[in-house]
Design a protein around this motif. Structure first.
Motif, PDB file in Angstrom:
ATOM      1  N   ILE A  38       7.494 -24.391  19.644  1.00  0.00           N
ATOM      2  CA  ILE A  38       8.147 -24.852  18.301  1.00  0.00           C
ATOM      3  C   ILE A  38       7.936 -23.639  17.362  1.00  0.00           C
ATOM      4  N   VAL A  39       8.974 -23.016  16.803  1.00  0.00           N
ATOM      5  CA  VAL A  39       8.706 -22.003  15.945  1.00  0.00           C
ATOM      6  C   VAL A  39       9.670 -22.098  14.735  1.00  0.00           C
ATOM      7  N   CYS A  40       8.849 -21.768  13.264  1.00  0.00           N
ATOM      8  CA  CYS A  40       9.522 -21.666  12.266  1.00  0.00           C
ATOM      9  C   CYS A  40       9.097 -20.437  11.868  1.00  0.00           C
ATOM     10  N   PHE A  41       9.974 -19.511  11.389  1.00  0.00           N
ATOM     11  CA  PHE A  41       9.513 -18.036  10.925  1.00  0.00           C
ATOM     12  C   PHE A  41      10.507 -17.726   9.800  1.00  0.00           C
ATOM     13  N   PRO A  42       9.881 -16.901   8.802  1.00  0.00           N
ATOM     14  CA  PRO A  42      10.703 -16.377   7.858  1.00  0.00           C
ATOM     15  C   PRO A  42      11.944 -15.392   8.213  1.00  0.00           C
ATOM     16  N   GLU A  43      12.909 -15.388   7.698  1.00  0.00           N
ATOM     17  CA  GLU A  43      13.976 -14.374   8.210  1.00  0.00           C
ATOM     18  C   GLU A  43      13.528 -12.915   7.707  1.00  0.00           C
ATOM     19  N   LYS A  44      12.703 -12.775   6.768  1.00  0.00           N
ATOM     20  CA  LYS A  44      12.454 -11.401   6.233  1.00  0.00           C
ATOM     21  C   LYS A  44      11.399 -10.844   6.648  1.00  0.00           C
ATOM     22  N   LEU A  45      10.570 -11.582   7.388  1.00  0.00           N
ATOM     23  CA  LEU A  45       9.207 -11.008   8.139  1.00  0.00           C
ATOM     24  C   LEU A  45       9.751 -10.313   9.341  1.00  0.00           C
ATOM     25  N   ASP A  46       8.490  -9.277   9.547  1.00  0.00           N
ATOM     26  CA  ASP A  46       8.638  -8.544  10.629  1.00  0.00           C
ATOM     27  C   ASP A  46       8.591  -9.386  12.108  1.00  0.00           C
ATOM     28  N   MET A  47       9.555  -8.988  13.137  1.00  0.00           N
ATOM     29  CA  MET A  47       9.462  -9.929  13.997  1.00  0.00           C
ATOM     30  C   MET A  47       8.181  -9.765  14.946  1.00  0.00           C
ATOM     31  N   ALA A  48       7.591  -8.602  14.699  1.00  0.00           N
ATOM     32  CA  ALA A  48       6.655  -8.109  15.560  1.00  0.00           C
ATOM     33  C   ALA A  48       5.358  -9.252  15.346  1.00  0.00           C
ATOM     34  N   ILE A  49       5.580  -9.700  14.118  1.00  0.00           N
ATOM     35  CA  ILE A  49       4.200 -10.903  13.862  1.00  0.00           C
ATOM     36  C   ILE A  49       4.681 -12.059  14.766  1.00  0.00           C
ATOM     37  N   LEU A  50       5.936 -12.597  15.051  1.00  0.00           N
ATOM     38  CA  LEU A  50       6.288 -13.669  15.635  1.00  0.00           C
ATOM     39  C   LEU A  50       5.872 -13.158  17.211  1.00  0.00           C
ATOM     40  N   GLY A  51       5.989 -12.047  17.650  1.00  0.00           N
ATOM     41  CA  GLY A  51       5.635 -11.729  19.091  1.00  0.00           C
ATOM     42  C   GLY A  51       4.417 -11.924  18.987  1.00  0.00           C
ATOM     43  N   GLU A  52       3.376 -11.564  18.256  1.00  0.00           N
ATOM     44  CA  GLU A  52       1.994 -11.648  18.425  1.00  0.00           C
ATOM     45  C   GLU A  52       1.693 -13.373  18.720  1.00  0.00           C
ATOM     46  N   ILE A  53       2.200 -14.058  17.524  1.00  0.00           N
ATOM     47  CA  ILE A  53       1.728 -15.270  17.385  1.00  0.00           C
ATOM     48  C   ILE A  53       2.314 -16.187  19.052  1.00  0.00           C
ATOM     49  N   LEU A  54       3.393 -15.642  19.500  1.00  0.00           N
ATOM     50  CA  LEU A  54       3.949 -16.334  20.786  1.00  0.00           C
ATOM     51  C   LEU A  54       2.945 -15.755  22.133  1.00  0.00           C
ATOM     52  N   LYS A  55       2.638 -14.546  21.843  1.00  0.00           N
ATOM     53  CA  LYS A  55       1.755 -13.821  22.807  1.00  0.00           C
ATOM     54  C   LYS A  55       0.311 -14.585  22.981  1.00  0.00           C
ATOM     55  N   GLY A  56      -0.217 -15.044  21.819  1.00  0.00           N
ATOM     56  CA  GLY A  56      -1.355 -15.642  21.858  1.00  0.00           C
ATOM     57  C   GLY A  56      -1.095 -17.136  22.597  1.00  0.00           C
ATOM     58  N   GLY A  57       0.034 -17.818  22.100  1.00  0.00           N
ATOM     59  CA  GLY A  57       0.077 -19.184  22.530  1.00  0.00           C
ATOM     60  C   GLY A  57       0.516 -19.192  23.998  1.00  0.00           C
ATOM     61  N   ALA A  58       1.044 -18.053  24.384  1.00  0.00           N
ATOM     62  CA  ALA A  58       1.418 -18.139  26.077  1.00  0.00           C
ATOM     63  C   ALA A  58       0.196 -17.914  26.731  1.00  0.00           C
ATOM     64  N   GLU A  59      -0.626 -17.088  26.216  1.00  0.00           N
ATOM     65  CA  GLU A  59      -2.032 -16.960  27.073  1.00  0.00           C
ATOM     66  C   GLU A  59      -2.777 -18.202  27.057  1.00  0.00           C
ATOM     67  N   LYS A  60      -2.655 -18.774  26.111  1.00  0.00           N
ATOM     68  CA  LYS A  60      -3.430 -20.407  26.061  1.00  0.00           C
ATOM     69  C   LYS A  60      -2.945 -21.397  27.060  1.00  0.00           C
ATOM     70  N   VAL A  61      -1.409 -21.115  27.012  1.00  0.00           N
ATOM     71  CA  VAL A  61      -0.711 -21.961  27.979  1.00  0.00           C
ATOM     72  C   VAL A  61      -0.964 -21.791  29.615  1.00  0.00           C
ATOM     73  N   ALA A  62      -1.314 -20.404  29.829  1.00  0.00           N
ATOM     74  CA  ALA A  62      -1.632 -19.813  30.850  1.00  0.00           C
ATOM     75  C   ALA A  62      -2.881 -20.411  31.453  1.00  0.00           C
ATOM     76  N   GLU A  63      -3.824 -20.156  30.485  1.00  0.00           N
ATOM     77  CA  GLU A  63      -5.127 -20.438  30.768  1.00  0.00           C
ATOM     78  C   GLU A  63      -5.200 -22.152  31.201  1.00  0.00           C
ATOM     79  N   ALA A  64      -4.415 -22.754  30.537  1.00  0.00           N
ATOM     80  CA  ALA A  64      -4.516 -24.237  30.773  1.00  0.00           C
ATOM     81  C   ALA A  64      -3.883 -24.667  32.211  1.00  0.00           C
ATOM     82  N   GLY A  65      -3.190 -23.602  32.681  1.00  0.00           N
ATOM     83  CA  GLY A  65      -2.517 -23.844  33.907  1.00  0.00           C
ATOM     84  C   GLY A  65      -1.214 -24.273  33.894  1.00  0.00           C
TER      85      GLY A  65
END
Length: 325
Positions: free
Chosen positions: A84-111
């Motif tokens: 679930i993502v809410c993200f400002p249009e004017k912000l650098d998308m690389a920031i969102l990439g880091e957020i999603l990366k952190g989330g994905a790693e925890k999902v994977a750790e959870a199995g």
């Protein structure tokens, strides 16, 4: 939103009877549970919020750990997750990439498997997950069912909200911040897996309503009174100093207002009251269990890096749902 506002709204929401809906929203439980077969029940939950740390990768980890936690609180195993993502249009998308990366790693750790999601533009960053898990229908942990004589145990120290507040105004030490981040990024998977091996009578995870808010939900739904020992309440060391300096949140005051007639503080210092009312992010599990199993389960839990604490006992219902002495 505060517990008082939510309870006032939810009481007027119509509910449809379904014999396979094992857990709905009637008792403010952590997730919905729907029986699919005689052996499989589906657990559904979602959570998302604004950043409480500056690092987008760590924020993603914390948000994911928090979202997945409800499945563990129900005694389940997470299987799929959707962003679930809410993200400002004017912000650098690389920031969102880091957020999603952190989330994905925890999902994977959870199995679990990250299986998609939904995004919108929004003036403020928000992130979380919708999570589906499974459990046996007869082994679901609910936030009610505590019995007289049960012992109460919590699996993480308190105080992350106070540390976050102090951090935002530049008053938190790096040690306190690091400790808080470690607690918030640690999945409840490891303690949750231990709990499922024992006859736990009730369980919840500690999040926005604070330790006392979620403890009240357990006590009230169980029609019992929780007797808590103030000397046994675990907290991040620096949270005491910051609470004494009034680095406290509006959320904590909403929790205090909601609980003022439901909780009895017996000579409990203000700073400790605030720690117990402090909204937590990705907090630990709070559960009740018959006393005869306490030694064995604590032996297992305390092999984990983050130590659990015995904090009180369950008694027959009294005038107050919670008494701290």
């Amino acid at each position: 939103m505060g517990p008082e506002a939510l309870s006032n709204i939810l009481k007027d929401i119509p509910s449809v009877e379904d014999k396979n809906l094992i857990v709905g929203f009637e008792k403010s439980d952590d997730a919905a549970v729907y029986k699919l077969t005689e052996d499989i029940a589906m657990i559904q939950t979602l959570d998302f919020f604004t950043p409480m740390v500056d690092d987008p990768y760590i924020f993603g980890q914390i948000a994911a750990a928090n979202s997945i936690s409800d499945v563990y609180a129900m005694g389940g195993v997470p299987k799929t997750a959707m962003n679930i993502v809410c993200f400002p249009e004017k912000l650098d998308m690389a920031i969102l990439g880091e957020i999603l990366k952190g989330g994905a790693e925890k999902v994977a750790e959870a199995g679990a498997t990250l299986s998609g999601g939904h995004s919108i533009h929004d003036p403020e960053i928000k992130y979380g997950l919708s999570v589906t898990g499974i459990a046996h229908p007869e082994k679901i942990l609910k936030n009610y069912g505590s019995q007289d004589g049960d012992i109460l145990i919590v699996t993480k120290p308190l105080g992350t909200g106070i540390i976050s507040t102090a951090s935002k105004i530049g008053e938190a030490s790096q040690k306190a911040i690091d400790t808080s981040i470690e607690l918030m990024t640690t999945l409840n998977k490891y303690s949750g897996e231990i709990l499922t091996k024992y006859p736990v009578t009730a369980c919840t995870d500690i999040t926005g309503f604070g330790f006392l808010g979620h403890a009240f939900e357990m006590a009230d739904a169980s029609e019992k009174t929780f007797i808590l020992e103030k000397e046994l309440i675990p907290y991040i060391e620096e949270a005491k100093e910051y609470a004494q300096e009034f680095f406290i949140s509006a959320g904590g005051q909403k929790n205090r207002k909601y609980l003022e007639k439901k909780v009895e503080f017996d000579n409990v210092p203000f700073w400790l009251q605030e720690i117990m009312l402090d909204p937590q992010t990705s907090g630990g599990l709070l559960f009740s269990i018959p006393e005869k199993y306490v030694g064995e389960i604590m032996g297992e839990l305390n092999k984990l890096k983050i130590k659990s604490s015995i904090i009180g006992r369950v008694e027959n219902k009294q005038d107050k749902a919670i008494i701290i002495q």
